[in-house]
Design an enzyme around this catalytic site. Structure first.
Site, PDB file in Angstrom:
ATOM      1  N   CYS A  77       0.830  -1.208   0.000  1.00 54.14           N
ATOM      2  CA  CYS A  77       0.000   0.000   0.000  1.00 54.14           C
ATOM      3  C   CYS A  77       0.865   1.259   0.000  1.00 54.14           C
ATOM      4  CB  CYS A  77      -0.858  -0.020   1.256  1.00 54.14           C
ATOM      5  SG  CYS A  77      -1.838   1.445   1.450  1.00 54.14           S
ATOM      6  N   ARG A 102     -12.463   0.696  -6.506  1.00 55.32           N
ATOM      7  CA  ARG A 102     -12.061   0.505  -5.113  1.00 55.32           C
ATOM      8  C   ARG A 102     -11.499   1.807  -4.558  1.00 55.32           C
ATOM      9  NH1 ARG A 102      -9.796  -3.053  -1.165  1.00 55.32           N
ATOM     10  NH2 ARG A 102      -7.869  -1.990  -0.687  1.00 55.32           N
TER      11      ARG A 102
HETATM   12  P1  IMP Z   1      -0.895  -7.296   3.388  1.00 55.53           P
HETATM   13  O1  IMP Z   1      -1.444  -8.543   4.018  1.00 55.53           O
HETATM   14  O2  IMP Z   1      -0.065  -6.504   4.328  1.00 55.53           O
HETATM   15  O3  IMP Z   1      -0.182  -7.588   2.124  1.00 55.53           O
HETATM   16  O4  IMP Z   1      -2.142  -6.351   3.056  1.00 55.53           O
HETATM   17  C1  IMP Z   1      -3.203  -6.745   2.230  1.00 55.53           C
HETATM   18  C2  IMP Z   1      -4.284  -5.690   2.231  1.00 55.53           C
HETATM   19  O5  IMP Z   1      -3.825  -4.476   1.621  1.00 55.53           O
HETATM   20  C3  IMP Z   1      -5.505  -6.028   1.418  1.00 55.53           C
HETATM   21  O6  IMP Z   1      -6.355  -6.940   2.045  1.00 55.53           O
HETATM   22  C4  IMP Z   1      -6.141  -4.671   1.189  1.00 55.53           C
HETATM   23  O7  IMP Z   1      -6.907  -4.245   2.269  1.00 55.53           O
HETATM   24  C5  IMP Z   1      -4.941  -3.770   1.094  1.00 55.53           C
HETATM   25  N1  IMP Z   1      -4.625  -3.411  -0.303  1.00 55.53           N
HETATM   26  C6  IMP Z   1      -4.663  -4.202  -1.395  1.00 55.53           C
HETATM   27  N2  IMP Z   1      -4.230  -3.531  -2.476  1.00 55.53           N
HETATM   28  C7  IMP Z   1      -3.934  -2.291  -2.065  1.00 55.53           C
HETATM   29  C8  IMP Z   1      -3.433  -1.140  -2.729  1.00 55.53           C
HETATM   30  O8  IMP Z   1      -3.108  -1.115  -3.901  1.00 55.53           O
HETATM   31  N3  IMP Z   1      -3.279  -0.018  -1.968  1.00 55.53           N
HETATM   32  C9  IMP Z   1      -3.604  -0.016  -0.640  1.00 55.53           C
HETATM   33  N4  IMP Z   1      -4.021  -1.086   0.026  1.00 55.53           N
HETATM   34  C10 IMP Z   1      -4.198  -2.215  -0.682  1.00 55.53           C
END
Ligand code: IMP
Length: 470
Positions: free
Chosen positions: A294, A394
């Site tokens: 993100c 989104r």
């Molecule tokens: P991770 O488990 O830390 O990789 O976070 C995954 C989460 O990041 C997802 O479930 C979303 O809520 C969020 N997310 C997914 N794609 C994006 C993006 O492009 N920008 C910001 N947040 C994202």
């Protein structure tokens, strides 16, 4: 102090996973006694508190099948046409359920025929069904020797307990090798978990694997097409606390009979606005801008880190008497320790993106770089994901012009089962340290302490050479 300066000086501390640690407490619980079962939504109760993220490099059918099989839930992404998404969901529904063996005997078969079935199974007793498929009893292995080989099975069959499909989760721990029947008494299978006795697949009322689908609040057509296949919808927007998202979801809730989880949200106020304006929300996806891919925090300066967000939303749910609505903590959960902190802060389950993106079942391609294996992982707001357009809504309209996510590679980690088991074992150990036998007890008993950045370094492995194959 002027009001602008005061706004900064008195701002709350938005603590994140790495800022805090769970304190150990007196415990009467061994990790093996911990029960991790949880409400992922109001009605979907899983034996594993893990949900896979609706991202196009993470959750398609293969991962959703594995997640439900392991007692968690997969949320199929929406960065594709409605037809493609429906097909992915259908594949999950058509998948075979491993923990339910399809072994049975017909009541009119002979004992001689039954012996052949016993030779092929390790079960001590096999369910007996009549011609219409209804369960009539069990034939046990020890009975075989006292029956005439030409006797009909029903003569030697004995009564015994059965489990309804919908009661599977509640009774699973003590109910191995038991017949599972539907509401009409027809045999569905025999519960026979091999290996981890407290992982029970997450099933719908018809005994198929459960699955959720991500949707836009503005896409009624997609909802109609998915309606008859999914167990739950996840309204998938980056900032759900928005008048248009809330109004559109209000309409959607009237049209669907499926459970609807909404998100993402990150504050007390967002939770209050949602639960006071929407009826029957089945879950809240909580955390803004903590995700590993993100860039929202950098690009916009806005974030509600997952730990802070979960605790804020949990407070709101309790203050407004809505604590039966489960929280799915989402973003930045990279280790079982992060997951334990998220649950302790008030979540019922955790959503994982990066932690699952490197598994064989994740939907992105395997890539070899310099002799090492990786998988692609990208944010749904990254440039290339936005280029597919389907889930561009989104993110709010102006930000479509600017990416809010990045893409990169994550190390290949093998089967998702290994990752899920690692999280389960870490969580059980965490609850053991806290002295909690299940997640609701963790909410009551957890005590946090804040760390300094120096302290955080100390609680990681440190001061030794670590690159010896770990
Ligand atoms: P991770 O488990 O830390 O990789 O976070 C995954 C989460 O990041 C997802 O479930 C979303 O809520 C969020 N997310 C997914 N794609 C994006 C993006 O492009 N920008 C910001 N947040 C994202």
């Amino acid at each position: 102090m002027g009001k602008y300066l005061e706004r900064i000086a008195n701002s709350p501390l938005a603590l994140t996973f790495k800022d805090v640690i769970l304190l150990p407490s007196f415990s009467t619980i061994e990790p093996r006694e911990v029960d991790l079962s949880t409400n992922i939504t109001v009605n979907l109760r899983g034996s594993t508190p893990i949900v896979s993220s609706p991202m196009d490099t993470v959750t398609e059918s293969a991962l959703a099948i594995a997640m439900a099989m392991l007692g968690g839930l997969g949320v199929i992404h929406r960065n594709c046409s409605s037809e493609e998404q429906v097909n992915m969901v259908k594949k999950v529904k058509e998948a075979e359920v491993r923990c339910l063996k399809k072994v049975y005997l017909y009541s009119h078969s002979t004992i001689e025929e039954a012996e052949k079935v016993f030779r092929k199974t390790e079960l001590e007793s096999v369910p007996v069904i009549n011609k219409t498929g209804s369960f009539v009893g069990y034939l046990s292995r020890r009975k075989l020797s006292s029956c005439d080989p030409q006797d009909h099975v029903y003569k030697c069959a004995e009564k015994g307990p059965v489990l309804r499909i919908k009661d599977l989760e509640k009774n699973s721990l003590n109910s191995q090798n038991i017949a599972v029947v539907d509401d009409n008494g027809r045999l569905f299978g025999v519960l026979a978990n091999e290996g981890d006795e407290d992982i029970v697949s997450l099933l719908d009322e018809e005994g198929r694997l459960a699955v959720a689908a991500a949707i836009s609040p503005f896409s009624e057509k997609r909802v109609e097409l998915l309606e008859k296949w999914v167990d739950a919808f996840v309204v998938d927007v980056a900032h759900f606390h928005n008048i248009n998202c809330i109004s559109a979801t209000k309409k959607l809730l009237k049209k669907t009979s499926r459970e609807v989880v909404v998100g993402n949200i990150g504050t007390y106020e967002a939770c209050v606005d949602i639960i006071t304006s929407l009826d029957d929300v089945a879950g809240l996806r909580v955390g803004i801008a903590s995700g590993s891919i993100c860039s929202t925090g950098i690009v916009t300066g806005v974030a509600a880190p997952t730990l802070f967000a979960v605790a804020s939303v949990r407070d709101a749910l309790e203050d407004y008497g809505a604590s039966k609505i489960p929280i799915i903590a989402d973003g930045g959960i990279g280790s079982p320790g992060d997951a334990a902190k998220a649950l302790a802060a008030g979540a019922s389950s955790v959503m994982l993106g990066r932690a699952l993106a490197g598994t064989s079942e994740a939907s992105s391609p395997l890539i070899r770089v310099g002799g090492r294996l990786y998988k692609l992982y990208r944010g749904m707001g990254s440039k290339s994901a936005l280029a597919e357009r389907y889930s561009a809504d989104r993110y709010s309209a102006p930000s479509k012009k600017i990416a809010e996510g990045v893409e990169g590679l994550v190390p290949y980690r093998g089967s998702v089962e290994g990752v899920v088991r690692e999280f389960r074992e870490g969580l059980k150990a965490a609850l053991g340290y806290v002295g909690a036998k299940n997640i609701p007890e963790l909410w009551q008993k957890a005590r946090f302490a804040r760390l300094t950045s120096v302290g955080f370094r100390e609680v990681l492995p440190h001061d030794i050479v670590l690159d010896i194959g770990l």
